[in-house]
Design a protein around this motif. Structure first.
Motif, PDB file in Angstrom:
ATOM      1  N   GLY A  20     -29.445   8.539  41.398  1.00  0.00           N
ATOM      2  CA  GLY A  20     -29.693   8.679  42.901  1.00  0.00           C
ATOM      3  C   GLY A  20     -31.235   9.356  42.711  1.00  0.00           C
ATOM      4  O   GLY A  20     -31.736   9.228  43.871  1.00  0.00           O
ATOM      5  N   LYS A  21     -31.545   9.668  41.763  1.00  0.00           N
ATOM      6  CA  LYS A  21     -33.165  10.365  41.664  1.00  0.00           C
ATOM      7  C   LYS A  21     -33.973   9.699  40.910  1.00  0.00           C
ATOM      8  O   LYS A  21     -35.354   9.668  41.039  1.00  0.00           O
ATOM      9  N   VAL A  22     -33.455   8.919  39.796  1.00  0.00           N
ATOM     10  CA  VAL A  22     -34.557   8.162  38.787  1.00  0.00           C
ATOM     11  C   VAL A  22     -34.062   6.674  38.567  1.00  0.00           C
ATOM     12  O   VAL A  22     -32.720   6.398  39.009  1.00  0.00           O
ATOM     13  N   ASP A  23     -34.852   6.029  38.107  1.00  0.00           N
ATOM     14  CA  ASP A  23     -34.196   4.500  37.756  1.00  0.00           C
ATOM     15  C   ASP A  23     -33.688   4.327  36.786  1.00  0.00           C
ATOM     16  O   ASP A  23     -32.966   3.520  36.401  1.00  0.00           O
ATOM     17  N   PHE A  24     -34.350   5.042  35.693  1.00  0.00           N
ATOM     18  CA  PHE A  24     -33.730   5.044  34.352  1.00  0.00           C
ATOM     19  C   PHE A  24     -33.953   6.554  33.497  1.00  0.00           C
ATOM     20  O   PHE A  24     -34.768   7.159  34.112  1.00  0.00           O
ATOM     21  N   LEU A  25     -33.360   6.476  32.432  1.00  0.00           N
ATOM     22  CA  LEU A  25     -33.593   7.662  31.486  1.00  0.00           C
ATOM     23  C   LEU A  25     -34.380   7.193  30.238  1.00  0.00           C
ATOM     24  O   LEU A  25     -34.288   6.196  29.669  1.00  0.00           O
ATOM     25  N   HIS A  26     -35.334   8.180  29.691  1.00  0.00           N
ATOM     26  CA  HIS A  26     -36.041   7.950  28.544  1.00  0.00           C
ATOM     27  C   HIS A  26     -35.770   8.966  27.692  1.00  0.00           C
ATOM     28  O   HIS A  26     -35.919  10.258  28.056  1.00  0.00           O
ATOM     29  N   LEU A  27     -34.960   8.934  26.437  1.00  0.00           N
ATOM     30  CA  LEU A  27     -34.363   9.934  25.675  1.00  0.00           C
ATOM     31  C   LEU A  27     -34.445   9.583  24.220  1.00  0.00           C
ATOM     32  O   LEU A  27     -34.586   8.410  23.757  1.00  0.00           O
ATOM     33  N   PRO A  28     -34.499  10.818  23.392  1.00  0.00           N
ATOM     34  CA  PRO A  28     -34.363  10.471  22.028  1.00  0.00           C
ATOM     35  C   PRO A  28     -32.846   9.765  21.663  1.00  0.00           C
ATOM     36  O   PRO A  28     -32.155  10.028  22.292  1.00  0.00           O
ATOM     37  N   VAL A  29     -32.903   9.029  20.529  1.00  0.00           N
ATOM     38  CA  VAL A  29     -32.011   8.404  20.228  1.00  0.00           C
ATOM     39  C   VAL A  29     -31.092   9.510  19.353  1.00  0.00           C
ATOM     40  O   VAL A  29     -29.860   9.738  19.405  1.00  0.00           O
ATOM     41  N   LEU A  30     -31.662  10.097  18.269  1.00  0.00           N
ATOM     42  CA  LEU A  30     -31.073  11.288  17.719  1.00  0.00           C
ATOM     43  C   LEU A  30     -31.919  12.633  17.979  1.00  0.00           C
ATOM     44  O   LEU A  30     -33.065  12.812  18.151  1.00  0.00           O
ATOM     45  N   GLY A  31     -31.237  13.642  17.730  1.00  0.00           N
ATOM     46  CA  GLY A  31     -31.624  14.842  17.966  1.00  0.00           C
ATOM     47  C   GLY A  31     -32.210  15.697  16.630  1.00  0.00           C
ATOM     48  O   GLY A  31     -32.392  16.644  16.852  1.00  0.00           O
ATOM     49  N   ARG A  32     -31.909  14.864  15.506  1.00  0.00           N
ATOM     50  CA  ARG A  32     -32.497  15.347  14.365  1.00  0.00           C
ATOM     51  C   ARG A  32     -32.895  14.314  13.318  1.00  0.00           C
ATOM     52  O   ARG A  32     -32.928  13.071  13.843  1.00  0.00           O
ATOM     53  N   PRO A  33     -33.688  14.664  12.286  1.00  0.00           N
ATOM     54  CA  PRO A  33     -34.044  13.457  11.474  1.00  0.00           C
ATOM     55  C   PRO A  33     -33.015  12.362  11.020  1.00  0.00           C
ATOM     56  O   PRO A  33     -31.946  13.000  10.839  1.00  0.00           O
ATOM     57  N   VAL A  34     -33.581  11.108  10.811  1.00  0.00           N
ATOM     58  CA  VAL A  34     -32.241  10.258  10.311  1.00  0.00           C
ATOM     59  C   VAL A  34     -31.846  10.771   9.035  1.00  0.00           C
ATOM     60  O   VAL A  34     -32.605  11.306   8.232  1.00  0.00           O
ATOM     61  N   PRO A  35     -30.681  10.854   8.865  1.00  0.00           N
ATOM     62  CA  PRO A  35     -29.930  11.371   7.591  1.00  0.00           C
ATOM     63  C   PRO A  35     -30.140  10.416   6.493  1.00  0.00           C
ATOM     64  O   PRO A  35     -30.292   9.298   6.462  1.00  0.00           O
ATOM     65  N   SER A  36     -30.196  10.952   5.521  1.00  0.00           N
ATOM     66  CA  SER A  36     -30.516  10.075   3.931  1.00  0.00           C
ATOM     67  C   SER A  36     -29.155   9.432   3.878  1.00  0.00           C
ATOM     68  O   SER A  36     -28.186   9.746   4.563  1.00  0.00           O
ATOM     69  N   ILE A  37     -29.125   8.508   3.025  1.00  0.00           N
ATOM     70  CA  ILE A  37     -28.048   7.570   2.674  1.00  0.00           C
ATOM     71  C   ILE A  37     -26.583   8.644   2.205  1.00  0.00           C
ATOM     72  O   ILE A  37     -25.817   8.675   2.622  1.00  0.00           O
ATOM     73  N   ALA A  38     -26.959   9.590   1.388  1.00  0.00           N
ATOM     74  CA  ALA A  38     -26.047  10.420   0.969  1.00  0.00           C
ATOM     75  C   ALA A  38     -25.549  11.479   1.874  1.00  0.00           C
ATOM     76  O   ALA A  38     -24.585  11.577   2.183  1.00  0.00           O
ATOM     77  N   GLU A  39     -26.592  11.760   2.996  1.00  0.00           N
ATOM     78  CA  GLU A  39     -25.881  12.793   4.010  1.00  0.00           C
ATOM     79  C   GLU A  39     -25.102  11.802   4.769  1.00  0.00           C
ATOM     80  O   GLU A  39     -24.173  12.231   5.218  1.00  0.00           O
ATOM     81  N   ALA A  40     -25.236  10.479   5.121  1.00  0.00           N
ATOM     82  CA  ALA A  40     -24.623   9.565   5.986  1.00  0.00           C
ATOM     83  C   ALA A  40     -23.293   9.397   5.324  1.00  0.00           C
ATOM     84  O   ALA A  40     -22.128   9.345   6.004  1.00  0.00           O
ATOM     85  N   ASP A  45     -16.466  11.786   6.134  1.00  0.00           N
ATOM     86  CA  ASP A  45     -15.428  12.592   6.272  1.00  0.00           C
ATOM     87  C   ASP A  45     -15.602  13.936   6.937  1.00  0.00           C
ATOM     88  O   ASP A  45     -14.722  14.749   7.004  1.00  0.00           O
ATOM     89  N   ASP A  46     -16.598  14.157   7.889  1.00  0.00           N
ATOM     90  CA  ASP A  46     -16.805  15.262   8.644  1.00  0.00           C
ATOM     91  C   ASP A  46     -17.206  14.719  10.105  1.00  0.00           C
ATOM     92  O   ASP A  46     -18.253  14.574  10.724  1.00  0.00           O
ATOM     93  N   PRO A  47     -15.900  14.731  10.954  1.00  0.00           N
ATOM     94  CA  PRO A  47     -16.090  14.225  12.115  1.00  0.00           C
ATOM     95  C   PRO A  47     -17.086  15.045  13.105  1.00  0.00           C
ATOM     96  O   PRO A  47     -17.664  14.551  14.170  1.00  0.00           O
ATOM     97  N   GLN A  48     -17.000  16.286  12.924  1.00  0.00           N
ATOM     98  CA  GLN A  48     -17.919  17.039  13.724  1.00  0.00           C
ATOM     99  C   GLN A  48     -19.478  16.507  13.522  1.00  0.00           C
ATOM    100  O   GLN A  48     -20.270  16.670  14.386  1.00  0.00           O
ATOM    101  N   ALA A  49     -19.762  16.540  12.143  1.00  0.00           N
ATOM    102  CA  ALA A  49     -21.334  15.938  11.753  1.00  0.00           C
ATOM    103  C   ALA A  49     -21.367  14.674  12.504  1.00  0.00           C
ATOM    104  O   ALA A  49     -22.692  14.532  13.223  1.00  0.00           O
ATOM    105  N   LEU A  50     -20.523  13.842  12.503  1.00  0.00           N
ATOM    106  CA  LEU A  50     -20.807  12.599  13.137  1.00  0.00           C
ATOM    107  C   LEU A  50     -21.024  12.693  14.719  1.00  0.00           C
ATOM    108  O   LEU A  50     -21.900  12.056  15.364  1.00  0.00           O
ATOM    109  N   MET A  51     -20.160  13.813  15.318  1.00  0.00           N
ATOM    110  CA  MET A  51     -20.377  13.833  16.766  1.00  0.00           C
ATOM    111  C   MET A  51     -21.757  14.482  17.170  1.00  0.00           C
ATOM    112  O   MET A  51     -22.301  14.161  18.221  1.00  0.00           O
ATOM    113  N   LYS A  52     -22.246  15.229  16.297  1.00  0.00           N
ATOM    114  CA  LYS A  52     -23.632  15.892  16.549  1.00  0.00           C
ATOM    115  C   LYS A  52     -24.691  14.894  16.210  1.00  0.00           C
ATOM    116  O   LYS A  52     -25.450  14.619  17.156  1.00  0.00           O
ATOM    117  N   LEU A  53     -24.478  13.852  15.236  1.00  0.00           N
ATOM    118  CA  LEU A  53     -25.464  12.672  15.054  1.00  0.00           C
ATOM    119  C   LEU A  53     -25.265  11.955  16.365  1.00  0.00           C
ATOM    120  O   LEU A  53     -26.415  11.274  16.604  1.00  0.00           O
TER     121      LEU A  53
END
Length: 130
Positions: A20-40, A45-53
């Motif tokens: 109702g106030k803006v036509d679109f949103l412009h936001l980051p995709v991630l709020g942290r650096p892209v995780p490495s393959i090992a981090e991903a 096995d960590d649902p909380q980490a996936l939720m944060k990502l």
């Protein structure tokens, strides 16, 4: 079932209060650096980490709003980063036109990192490589 039941009311409220106030949103995709393959892999096995990502994207997925991820540079480790454009229901055309206008004005979508060493330059576009 409860989430599905409430989705419509949340979508209506979100659209009224935001679009109702803006036509679109412009936001980051991630709020942290892209995780490495090992981090991903460890996040599997960590649902909380996936939720944060997915913090910056999951609400739009839940609400079914059109969004587009657009490359916009590199982080301090020369890993590609992106921003997202989000629109109201059925605004896919607007979101695609905005993404296209951004890519016509920049060359990030053509730029590839040369390496992950921050002491080197950020990347090289197709035209620079040729």
């Amino acid at each position: 079932i409860e989430a599905c039941t409430r989705r419509r009311a949340i979508l209506d409220g979100f659209c009224r209060n935001v679009f109702g106030k803006v036509d679109f949103l412009h936001l980051p995709v991630l709020g942290r650096p892209v995780p490495s393959i090992a981090e991903a892999e460890s996040m599997e096995d960590d649902p909380q980490a996936l939720m944060k990502l997915a913090h910056h994207t999951r609400i739009f997925n839940y609400l079914g709003l059109p969004s587009l991820s657009v490359p916009c540079g590199f982080d301090h480790q020369h890993i590609p980063v992106a921003h997202q454009l989000v629109g109201c229901p059925f605004a896919e055309g607007l979101i695609f036109r905005l993404g296209d206008a951004y890519q016509c004005s920049t060359s990030w979508h053509e730029t590839h990192p040369r390496n992950a060493d921050p002491s080197k330059d950020q990347g090289q576009s197709k035209s620079q490589a040729e």
